[in-house]
Structures are given as structure tokens and as C-alpha cells.
Design a protein around this motif. Structure first.
Motif, short mmCIF file in Angstrom:
data_model
loop_
_atom_site.label_atom_id
_atom_site.label_comp_id
_atom_site.label_asym_id
_atom_site.label_seq_id
_atom_site.Cartn_x
_atom_site.Cartn_y
_atom_site.Cartn_z
N LEU A 81 0.83 -1.20 0.00
CA LEU A 81 0.00 0.00 0.00
C LEU A 81 0.86 1.25 0.00
CD1 LEU A 81 -2.75 1.43 0.26
CD2 LEU A 81 -2.52 1.18 2.75
N PHE A 82 1.82 1.31 0.89
CA PHE A 82 2.68 2.49 1.03
C PHE A 82 3.41 2.81 -0.28
CE2 PHE A 82 6.89 4.29 2.11
CZ PHE A 82 6.47 5.48 2.70
N ASN A 83 4.02 1.79 -0.89
CA ASN A 83 4.77 2.03 -2.12
C ASN A 83 3.86 2.28 -3.32
OD1 ASN A 83 7.63 1.90 -1.39
ND2 ASN A 83 7.07 -0.12 -0.63
N ALA A 84 2.69 1.66 -3.36
CA ALA A 84 1.75 1.92 -4.45
C ALA A 84 1.27 3.37 -4.41
CB ALA A 84 0.57 0.96 -4.37
N VAL A 85 0.94 3.86 -3.22
CA VAL A 85 0.49 5.25 -3.09
C VAL A 85 1.61 6.20 -3.47
CG1 VAL A 85 -0.31 7.00 -1.45
CG2 VAL A 85 -1.31 4.71 -1.42
N ASN A 86 2.84 5.91 -3.04
CA ASN A 86 3.98 6.75 -3.40
C ASN A 86 4.22 6.73 -4.91
OD1 ASN A 86 5.46 8.22 -1.23
ND2 ASN A 86 5.29 6.23 -0.25
N LEU A 87 4.11 5.57 -5.52
CA LEU A 87 4.32 5.46 -6.97
C LEU A 87 3.27 6.27 -7.74
CD1 LEU A 87 5.81 4.24 -9.37
CD2 LEU A 87 4.38 2.20 -9.13
N ILE A 88 2.03 6.15 -7.34
CA ILE A 88 0.97 6.91 -8.02
C ILE A 88 1.18 8.41 -7.81
CG2 ILE A 88 -1.52 7.39 -8.04
CD1 ILE A 88 -1.88 4.38 -7.22
N GLY A 89 1.52 8.81 -6.59
CA GLY A 89 1.79 10.22 -6.31
C GLY A 89 2.92 10.77 -7.16
N ALA A 90 4.01 10.01 -7.27
CA ALA A 90 5.15 10.44 -8.08
C ALA A 90 4.78 10.52 -9.55
CB ALA A 90 6.33 9.49 -7.87
N ALA A 91 4.01 9.56 -10.03
CA ALA A 91 3.58 9.57 -11.43
C ALA A 91 2.70 10.79 -11.73
CB ALA A 91 2.85 8.28 -11.77
N LEU A 92 1.83 11.12 -10.80
CA LEU A 92 0.98 12.30 -10.99
C LEU A 92 1.81 13.58 -10.99
CD1 LEU A 92 -2.10 11.33 -8.80
CD2 LEU A 92 -1.98 11.46 -11.30
N LEU A 93 2.79 13.65 -10.11
CA LEU A 93 3.64 14.84 -10.09
C LEU A 93 4.50 14.93 -11.35
CD1 LEU A 93 4.40 14.98 -6.32
CD2 LEU A 93 3.61 16.89 -7.69
N LEU A 94 4.98 13.80 -11.85
CA LEU A 94 5.72 13.81 -13.12
C LEU A 94 4.82 14.28 -14.26
CD1 LEU A 94 7.94 10.61 -12.92
CD2 LEU A 94 8.73 12.98 -13.08
N THR A 95 3.58 13.86 -14.24
CA THR A 95 2.62 14.31 -15.25
C THR A 95 2.44 15.83 -15.18
OG1 THR A 95 1.47 12.19 -15.18
CG2 THR A 95 0.26 14.05 -16.10
N SER A 96 2.30 16.33 -13.97
CA SER A 96 2.18 17.77 -13.78
C SER A 96 3.42 18.50 -14.29
CB SER A 96 1.98 18.06 -12.28
OG SER A 96 2.04 19.44 -12.02
N LEU A 97 4.58 17.90 -14.06
CA LEU A 97 5.83 18.53 -14.49
C LEU A 97 5.99 18.53 -16.01
CD1 LEU A 97 8.24 17.18 -11.74
CD2 LEU A 97 7.61 19.58 -12.14
N SER A 98 5.21 17.73 -16.71
CA SER A 98 5.29 17.76 -18.17
C SER A 98 4.73 19.07 -18.73
CB SER A 98 4.54 16.56 -18.77
OG SER A 98 3.15 16.72 -18.66
#
Length: 91
Positions: free
Chosen positions: A38-55
Motif C-alpha cells: 500500500l505504502f509504495n503503491a500510493v507513493n508510486l501513483i503520487g510520483a507519477a501524478l507529479l511527473l505528469t504535472s511537471l510535463s
């Protein structure tokens, strides 16, 4: 990808990613035993969303941080899933 999101949309996606990071951090500090999947899945999704924002709103320092966070979370998630699978298979 930047053509798919407006600047406002990118901010909303980035804020959602930030909220997931904060939730994961709070979770890790409130429970006695962390569910690593759970912890790593939430972190992975959060990071992916932030990378999307950074695009859309690129920032090199934030991009490097989020790319590293994504990689660490992905590796840790796979490791946690494999560990969980090993435990479930053993009698």
C-alpha cells in the motif's frame, strides 16, 4: 503529454500527487506495521501524478526528485509484492 493538460489541469494533477505523498507519509507515521504494498503503491501513483504535472510546468530539480522517487517506489513495490507472494505460498 503537455498538450493534453492545461496549466490548471497540471496543477490539479500535481496537487493530487502531493496529497497522496502526504497521506502515505501520515500513514507510515500512524500505523504500527506498514503495509509496504500500500505504502509504495500510493507513493508510486503520487510520483507519477507529479511527473505528469511537471510535463506542463517543468522544473528540473523537481523532475529529478520525482523520477528518483518513482524508481524507488516501483522497485520497492515489486519487492513488497514478491515478498507477500512468497509468504502466501509457504504453508
Amino acid at each position: 503529454m503537455s498538450g493534453l493538460l492545461s496549466p490548471l489541469g497540471a496543477d490539479i494533477v500535481g496537487l493530487l500527487g502531493s496529497a497522496l505523498f502526504i497521506a502515505a507519509f501520515a500513514y507510515a507515521n500512524m500505523v504500527k506495521v506498514i503495509d509496504k504494498v500500500l505504502f509504495n503503491a500510493v507513493n508510486l501513483i503520487g510520483a507519477a501524478l507529479l511527473l505528469t504535472s511537471l510535463s506542463v510546468n517543468f522544473n528540473l530539480a523537481a523532475f529529478v526528485l520525482e523520477a528518483a522517487w518513482t524508481l524507488i517506489a516501483a522497485i520497492s513495490l515489486v519487492s513488497a509484492l514478491l515478498a507477500r507472494r512468497t509468504v502466501e505460498v509457504q504453508p
